[in-house]
Scaffold this motif. Sequence first.
Motif, PDB file in Angstrom:
ATOM      1  N   HIS A  14       0.861  -1.184   0.000  1.00  0.00           N
ATOM      2  CA  HIS A  14       0.000   0.000   0.000  1.00  0.00           C
ATOM      3  C   HIS A  14       0.893   1.227   0.000  1.00  0.00           C
ATOM      4  O   HIS A  14       1.735   1.395   0.891  1.00  0.00           O
TER       5      HIS A  14
ATOM      6  N   GLU B 217      -1.311  -1.175  -4.193  1.00  0.00           N
ATOM      7  CA  GLU B 217      -2.656  -1.729  -4.080  1.00  0.00           C
ATOM      8  C   GLU B 217      -3.705  -0.630  -4.153  1.00  0.00           C
ATOM      9  O   GLU B 217      -3.544   0.441  -3.595  1.00  0.00           O
TER      10      GLU B 217
ATOM     11  N   GLN C 147      -7.508   3.172  -1.684  1.00  0.00           N
ATOM     12  CA  GLN C 147      -7.494   4.334  -0.807  1.00  0.00           C
ATOM     13  C   GLN C 147      -7.652   5.644  -1.578  1.00  0.00           C
ATOM     14  O   GLN C 147      -7.556   6.725  -1.009  1.00  0.00           O
TER      15      GLN C 147
ATOM     16  N   ASN D   8     -11.447  -3.296  -2.032  1.00  0.00           N
ATOM     17  CA  ASN D   8     -10.937  -2.115  -1.333  1.00  0.00           C
ATOM     18  C   ASN D   8     -11.624  -0.842  -1.808  1.00  0.00           C
ATOM     19  O   ASN D   8     -11.859   0.085  -1.035  1.00  0.00           O
TER      20      ASN D   8
END
Length: 290
Positions: free
Chosen positions: A130, A166, A169, A195
């Motif tokens: 991340h 990834e 967010q 996500n």
Amino acid sequence: MPTNSAAPSPRSSMEPFALGVCSWSLQVKNVPELKGFLDQLGVDVVQIACGDPHHASWDEGDDLPSVARAAGFRMTGAMLGFPGEDYTTPQTILKTGGFGDPETRAERLERLDWALDRTLALGLTDLMLHAGFLPEIDDPARSEMLDTLAKAGDAARRKGVILAFETGQETAQLLRRTLDDLKSPSIKINFDPANMLLYDMGDPIEAVKILGPDIRSVHVKDARRPKVKGTWGEEVPLGEGEVGIPAFLDALKSVGYQGPLVVEREVGDQQGRLRDVAHGIALLRECLAR
């Protein structure tokens, strides 16, 4: 470690859409336990936690690469988590995730360097992580964040490793713009459709179309959007959420993705996760056979 010290990556010989699982989803502590669960699941493909001794160590310690390479399963890549990351709420991960906090960037770039060497020792060419929350285009913090990500990409390039950030967010549009701004051949995407729902950051199917050329690997996970803004959504077993797994697979095919599909499950105890991963693999097999 020299760039040319890595053996050819096992993923280079994988069939399209090879099915597997993320090692951390099974909460394993050593390679024999991982191998036993893979045998139970009827797969031999795994994305493996690289085993940072300060965050997620393996019983094998420094011997993990040699033991894993001799275990008889195929690895798609390694996954790095940073010490101190707190996924309790979206707000805590905003503060602690990836390279988001300027105070931890220097030490995390050092940790990344360790993980790049561990990736090569595993015989792999791909490292997933991340990046942290990406600042919006007009955010004054964006310049320093992009400078840090560029340093990460340069470190990966020097060692012949692909970094796959990834999703989730940020919106697909912001991630697309960030990749275009960085212009780093060593930075790609580890796509996780769930996500995007958990963080409420857009439609994962549309995101595949926006990010398609840079999707290097895929976590197959399902979720529902949060009911209250600023809270987490709900992760659920594959097929029970809002991703739409058949449509997701069709979208991946439409952008030319041919890589592995690794199931990720991060909720429940070990046996519950094993059951849900088995269900997910069966669902993927059914969808791919249609």
